[in-house]
Write a protein that holds these residues in place. Structure first.
Motif, PDB file in Angstrom:
ATOM      1  N   PRO A  34      57.165 -67.136 -43.455  1.00 46.48           N
ATOM      2  CA  PRO A  34      56.855 -68.554 -43.706  1.00 46.48           C
ATOM      3  C   PRO A  34      55.472 -68.945 -43.200  1.00 46.48           C
ATOM      4  O   PRO A  34      54.991 -70.021 -43.525  1.00 46.48           O
ATOM      5  CB  PRO A  34      57.951 -69.301 -42.934  1.00 46.48           C
ATOM      6  CG  PRO A  34      58.460 -68.336 -41.927  1.00 46.48           C
ATOM      7  CD  PRO A  34      58.278 -66.962 -42.510  1.00 46.48           C
ATOM      8  N   PHE A  35      54.855 -68.066 -42.419  1.00 48.77           N
ATOM      9  CA  PHE A  35      53.543 -68.398 -41.846  1.00 48.77           C
ATOM     10  C   PHE A  35      52.386 -67.850 -42.690  1.00 48.77           C
ATOM     11  O   PHE A  35      51.229 -68.006 -42.312  1.00 48.77           O
ATOM     12  CB  PHE A  35      53.428 -67.833 -40.417  1.00 48.77           C
ATOM     13  CG  PHE A  35      54.504 -68.301 -39.467  1.00 48.77           C
ATOM     14  CD1 PHE A  35      55.229 -69.463 -39.708  1.00 48.77           C
ATOM     15  CD2 PHE A  35      54.775 -67.589 -38.309  1.00 48.77           C
ATOM     16  CE1 PHE A  35      56.212 -69.894 -38.824  1.00 48.77           C
ATOM     17  CE2 PHE A  35      55.755 -68.012 -37.420  1.00 48.77           C
ATOM     18  CZ  PHE A  35      56.478 -69.171 -37.678  1.00 48.77           C
ATOM     19  N   ALA A  52      49.497 -70.241 -43.934  1.00 46.17           N
ATOM     20  CA  ALA A  52      48.721 -70.733 -42.790  1.00 46.17           C
ATOM     21  C   ALA A  52      47.872 -69.611 -42.193  1.00 46.17           C
ATOM     22  O   ALA A  52      46.765 -69.848 -41.697  1.00 46.17           O
ATOM     23  CB  ALA A  52      49.642 -71.317 -41.726  1.00 46.17           C
ATOM     24  N   TRP A  53      48.380 -68.396 -42.250  1.00 39.51           N
ATOM     25  CA  TRP A  53      47.612 -67.230 -41.792  1.00 39.51           C
ATOM     26  C   TRP A  53      46.330 -67.094 -42.610  1.00 39.51           C
ATOM     27  O   TRP A  53      45.241 -66.919 -42.065  1.00 39.51           O
ATOM     28  CB  TRP A  53      48.470 -65.969 -41.898  1.00 39.51           C
ATOM     29  CG  TRP A  53      47.696 -64.685 -42.019  1.00 39.51           C
ATOM     30  CD1 TRP A  53      47.540 -63.925 -43.147  1.00 39.51           C
ATOM     31  CD2 TRP A  53      46.963 -64.016 -40.987  1.00 39.51           C
ATOM     32  NE1 TRP A  53      46.757 -62.840 -42.881  1.00 39.51           N
ATOM     33  CE2 TRP A  53      46.391 -62.863 -41.569  1.00 39.51           C
ATOM     34  CE3 TRP A  53      46.745 -64.284 -39.633  1.00 39.51           C
ATOM     35  CZ2 TRP A  53      45.609 -61.977 -40.839  1.00 39.51           C
ATOM     36  CZ3 TRP A  53      45.951 -63.398 -38.903  1.00 39.51           C
ATOM     37  CH2 TRP A  53      45.396 -62.262 -39.501  1.00 39.51           C
ATOM     38  N   ARG A  95      47.662 -63.286 -33.750  1.00 35.22           N
ATOM     39  CA  ARG A  95      48.137 -64.070 -34.895  1.00 35.22           C
ATOM     40  C   ARG A  95      48.566 -63.155 -36.037  1.00 35.22           C
ATOM     41  O   ARG A  95      49.538 -63.456 -36.730  1.00 35.22           O
ATOM     42  CB  ARG A  95      47.048 -65.023 -35.367  1.00 35.22           C
ATOM     43  CG  ARG A  95      47.391 -66.460 -35.043  1.00 35.22           C
ATOM     44  CD  ARG A  95      46.155 -67.318 -34.952  1.00 35.22           C
ATOM     45  NE  ARG A  95      45.367 -67.349 -36.156  1.00 35.22           N
ATOM     46  CZ  ARG A  95      44.060 -67.598 -36.174  1.00 35.22           C
ATOM     47  NH1 ARG A  95      43.408 -67.801 -35.044  1.00 35.22           N
ATOM     48  NH2 ARG A  95      43.409 -67.637 -37.302  1.00 35.22           N
ATOM     49  N   ALA A 118      51.814 -61.826 -35.221  1.00 33.17           N
ATOM     50  CA  ALA A 118      52.806 -62.916 -35.295  1.00 33.17           C
ATOM     51  C   ALA A 118      53.218 -63.184 -36.742  1.00 33.17           C
ATOM     52  O   ALA A 118      54.405 -63.330 -37.035  1.00 33.17           O
ATOM     53  CB  ALA A 118      52.240 -64.181 -34.649  1.00 33.17           C
ATOM     54  N   VAL A 119      52.251 -63.260 -37.652  1.00 36.36           N
ATOM     55  CA  VAL A 119      52.614 -63.549 -39.050  1.00 36.36           C
ATOM     56  C   VAL A 119      53.440 -62.393 -39.621  1.00 36.36           C
ATOM     57  O   VAL A 119      54.361 -62.614 -40.421  1.00 36.36           O
ATOM     58  CB  VAL A 119      51.365 -63.842 -39.923  1.00 36.36           C
ATOM     59  CG1 VAL A 119      50.518 -62.622 -40.171  1.00 36.36           C
ATOM     60  CG2 VAL A 119      51.790 -64.446 -41.268  1.00 36.36           C
ATOM     61  N   PRO A 154      48.239 -72.380 -35.660  1.00 44.48           N
ATOM     62  CA  PRO A 154      48.088 -72.698 -37.093  1.00 44.48           C
ATOM     63  C   PRO A 154      49.409 -72.569 -37.847  1.00 44.48           C
ATOM     64  O   PRO A 154      49.497 -73.002 -38.993  1.00 44.48           O
ATOM     65  CB  PRO A 154      47.068 -71.660 -37.579  1.00 44.48           C
ATOM     66  CG  PRO A 154      47.115 -70.560 -36.584  1.00 44.48           C
ATOM     67  CD  PRO A 154      47.510 -71.167 -35.269  1.00 44.48           C
ATOM     68  N   PHE A 155      50.406 -71.974 -37.212  1.00 45.47           N
ATOM     69  CA  PHE A 155      51.686 -71.761 -37.904  1.00 45.47           C
ATOM     70  C   PHE A 155      52.687 -72.883 -37.624  1.00 45.47           C
ATOM     71  O   PHE A 155      53.826 -72.828 -38.090  1.00 45.47           O
ATOM     72  CB  PHE A 155      52.304 -70.417 -37.465  1.00 45.47           C
ATOM     73  CG  PHE A 155      51.427 -69.219 -37.708  1.00 45.47           C
ATOM     74  CD1 PHE A 155      50.389 -69.246 -38.632  1.00 45.47           C
ATOM     75  CD2 PHE A 155      51.648 -68.029 -37.007  1.00 45.47           C
ATOM     76  CE1 PHE A 155      49.586 -68.127 -38.852  1.00 45.47           C
ATOM     77  CE2 PHE A 155      50.853 -66.907 -37.224  1.00 45.47           C
ATOM     78  CZ  PHE A 155      49.816 -66.966 -38.142  1.00 45.47           C
ATOM     79  N   ALA A 200      54.449 -74.819 -40.580  1.00 46.25           N
ATOM     80  CA  ALA A 200      55.340 -73.912 -41.323  1.00 46.25           C
ATOM     81  C   ALA A 200      56.576 -73.564 -40.489  1.00 46.25           C
ATOM     82  O   ALA A 200      57.667 -73.366 -41.027  1.00 46.25           O
ATOM     83  CB  ALA A 200      54.585 -72.640 -41.723  1.00 46.25           C
ATOM     84  N   SER A 259      60.178 -74.350 -41.963  1.00 47.50           N
ATOM     85  CA  SER A 259      61.062 -73.186 -42.160  1.00 47.50           C
ATOM     86  C   SER A 259      62.293 -73.284 -41.253  1.00 47.50           C
ATOM     87  O   SER A 259      63.358 -72.760 -41.591  1.00 47.50           O
ATOM     88  CB  SER A 259      60.303 -71.882 -41.925  1.00 47.50           C
ATOM     89  OG  SER A 259      59.968 -71.717 -40.560  1.00 47.50           O
ATOM     90  N   ALA A 310      56.697 -65.889 -32.384  1.00 45.22           N
ATOM     91  CA  ALA A 310      55.483 -65.686 -33.182  1.00 45.22           C
ATOM     92  C   ALA A 310      54.647 -66.965 -33.248  1.00 45.22           C
ATOM     93  O   ALA A 310      53.431 -66.929 -33.067  1.00 45.22           O
ATOM     94  CB  ALA A 310      55.845 -65.204 -34.587  1.00 45.22           C
ATOM     95  N   VAL A 311      55.300 -68.101 -33.509  1.00 45.06           N
ATOM     96  CA  VAL A 311      54.519 -69.350 -33.614  1.00 45.06           C
ATOM     97  C   VAL A 311      53.904 -69.693 -32.256  1.00 45.06           C
ATOM     98  O   VAL A 311      52.789 -70.226 -32.192  1.00 45.06           O
ATOM     99  CB  VAL A 311      55.383 -70.524 -34.158  1.00 45.06           C
ATOM    100  CG1 VAL A 311      56.429 -70.985 -33.167  1.00 45.06           C
ATOM    101  CG2 VAL A 311      54.501 -71.693 -34.570  1.00 45.06           C
ATOM    102  N   ALA A 325      53.089 -67.383 -29.853  1.00 50.83           N
ATOM    103  CA  ALA A 325      52.030 -66.399 -29.584  1.00 50.83           C
ATOM    104  C   ALA A 325      50.750 -66.760 -30.326  1.00 50.83           C
ATOM    105  O   ALA A 325      49.648 -66.457 -29.860  1.00 50.83           O
ATOM    106  CB  ALA A 325      52.492 -64.996 -29.975  1.00 50.83           C
ATOM    107  N   ALA A 326      50.899 -67.429 -31.480  1.00 52.82           N
ATOM    108  CA  ALA A 326      49.727 -67.782 -32.292  1.00 52.82           C
ATOM    109  C   ALA A 326      48.964 -68.973 -31.728  1.00 52.82           C
ATOM    110  O   ALA A 326      47.944 -69.378 -32.280  1.00 52.82           O
ATOM    111  CB  ALA A 326      50.155 -68.053 -33.733  1.00 52.82           C
TER     112      ALA A 326
END
Lengths: 363, 363
Positions: free
Chosen positions: A239-240, A243-244, A277, A280-281, B239-240, B243, B247, B280-281, B283-284
């Motif tokens: 879902p990221f 945005a990535w 990042r 993460a994505v 940036p995530f 989303a 999500s 993940a979100v 860590a970003a």
């Protein structure tokens, strides 16, 4: 950091125009007296490690990236590739072993592209198959960018063997078709690979300050999910992903500015953040894909600990478990000594290296 | 899994209406003969582990979540909290130690809310301060949801001490103001906490199949970044984030459907995936925040290895290093035995537990 002079490559192949099959001019023109089929070229290319990562394609067939990226070409772990034109079938040997299946198919597909260029250029070499012999001095498929050095070396060696006279930009576009990040290994030191269409998507050199990268291998295993498959899964299920892509465009602009300003601190911060990042994505894919192992995270943690002590270093990792520390050249020995105990292999200090090029037979 | 009967709580405080300060009716009405100020209540609440995580606020003051979430209340690691009304200053003791600074300030701010309700209800208890004594049997601030059990127990004990008669929904809304996820610890077994405005944002029970959670503690240290600060950093710099929120809404709908269907496999898959996405979100964020340590990742890897062997288990982790394995009750011993060697403390098998409630003095 080693400085490398640009080496003038040698090729026993000259451009030959096809006269419709009636005459093979090179058999008369070539003073070496070789016959058709012993056209041999050797090229060497180095891996590159992205400071702004490439992850996701806008076009699967043309290998156009969803966003631009920026890398440092390394000065070690080269791939050296010799291409010999011949009759018969294409062959691909890597580190002494005949390759079959998908690995060989990718090379053949790439050679078809090169032969297509030769046909368009009216070269009779387009009739020949190729024996490709590669020696890869870095670990394969473990986040050490072996496909980047591999296809960069193949692009240079094969295009010369088939008699094409391509400039760096054209070679970068060609290498891209083998493996996206190979487009960057054509370039000396630091490269920006532009997103865009088939014409516009190539890498070119940018100015950046001298930096050291310390490779910290933590695994020798082949990664479970290839970059190619991992990218598709990320694009389709994370879902990221959108945005990535958009945030990568922002980071690339910031990184180009930091390189132009010679700001190693900002380059390092942006690099580590962008690497995290990317992982993460990817991890957010369904099902999750995780390239970093506990040992990788331990290296990230140790690099953060170094920073907390005032020793400036930043972490990055491509799609695999192995980590690279980015630091100033004068700190490289210190950083390397601290990270070496966490590595399963040699923690090696690397500098900016040369782009892919032809080399003489003796090398 | 232990079944727990709902225990009828006891409180020595009765609702008292303020008659304008002229009369204190409870001093005459109360058969226990106590005087003002010895109004004592004790409540117990359990942590909850989210299967669909809460990370990010729509409103910082009202603690409204950006998206809904879903959790299992545990049957161990309780917080037991006694509130005694008194004159003087608010006091907060946790595990025998007087708390000062931010921790005490959060409790005082929460008590102010409760006193506000008491004032609105015309209760003269609103004049009193509170001595709060908490015993937390789980590790504090290491991703074991101690603030959830803490504020759930405090909401129940303090509202009773101040003479408020709140139902579960009102208690959930109140607990939310102390710590968002505390709203879920009011609820027996499985809770959905709804996003929305101040009125609508509370947790309520949903049906879900019996499951076991195995806690795998891998660190006793306090986490470097609090959940509260981590959420703000994620919202402002990752940036995530957008989303992640959208999500999460999709995952919550899928999870509610999986719970209704009693589909443990789907619940597990969604849980692990959502947990990884939360990390993940986070860590970003810039700079990156990482709650999972190498030891945490090793537990995730071992759980994936169990699955590969056909032993169904899934991983989750809140904002801290400690991991929980989700599995079927009949597999709990097997999974626990495999994960125990990776734990720094006891790997404990937990089941769905009771919501927060008043308890008798003798417990």
């Amino acid at each position: 950091m080693r400085a490398r002079a640009r080496r003038s490559g040698s090729s026993r192949c000259r451009q030959r125009r096809d006269d419709g099959g009636r005459r093979r001019p090179d058999t008369e023109d070539d003073p070496s007296g070789r016959t058709e089929g012993d056209c041999v070229t050797t090229a060497r290319a180095y891996p590159n490690i992205a400071l702004v990562k490439y992850w996701g394609k806008a076009d699967e067939t043309l290998i156009l990236p969803a966003a631009g990226s920026l890398s440092m070409t390394l000065d070690d772990y080269p791939t050296t590739t010799t291409v010999t034109l011949d009759d018969g079938e294409d062959e691909f040997r890597l580190n002494g072993e005949e390759q079959l299946g998908r690995s060989a198919d990718r090379v053949t597909a790439f050679l078809e592209l090169v032969r297509g260029h030769a046909r368009v250029a009216g070269l009779d070499t387009a009739h020949y198959s190729a024996r490709v012999v590669s020696v890869n001095e870095g670990p394969t498929a473990a986040g050490m960018a072996s496909s980047a050095s591999g296809f960069a070396a193949l692009a240079v060696a094969a295009s010369a063997a088939y008699g094409l006279d391509l400039d760096t930009k054209e070679l970068s576009r060609l290498a891209r078709r083998g493996s996206g990040s190979a487009s960057r290994s054509l370039i000396d030191r630091f490269a920006v690979w532009h997103a865009g269409d088939d014409e516009d998507s190539f890498a070119e050199q940018i100015d950046a300050p001298d930096m050291a990268m310390i490779s910290v291998p933590v695994s020798t295993g082949k990664k479970a999910v290839s970059s190619r498959n991992g990218m598709v899964a990320t694009q389709e299920t994370s879902p990221f992903y959108d945005a990535w892509v958009s945030s990568t465009e922002v980071t690339l602009r910031e990184m180009i500015a930091a390189c132009a300003a010679g700001d190693v601190t900002r380059i390092g911060e942006l690099s580590e953040n962008h690497a995290i990042r990317m992982h993460a994505v990817i991890a957010a894919s369904q099902p999750s894909i995780r390239y970093l192992t506990p040992a990788s995270i331990a290296v990230f943690d140790e690099i953060a600990a170094l920073r907390a002590e005032g020793i400036e270093a930043y972490a990055t990792a491509d799609a695999g478990p192995n980590v690279f520390a980015i630091t100033r050249p004068e700190l490289a020995e210190t950083v390397s000594a601290r990270l070496a105990p966490l590595a399963t292999g040699e923690a090696k200090i690397l500098g900016p290296g040369p782009g892919a090029r032809l080399i003489g037979d003796g090398e």
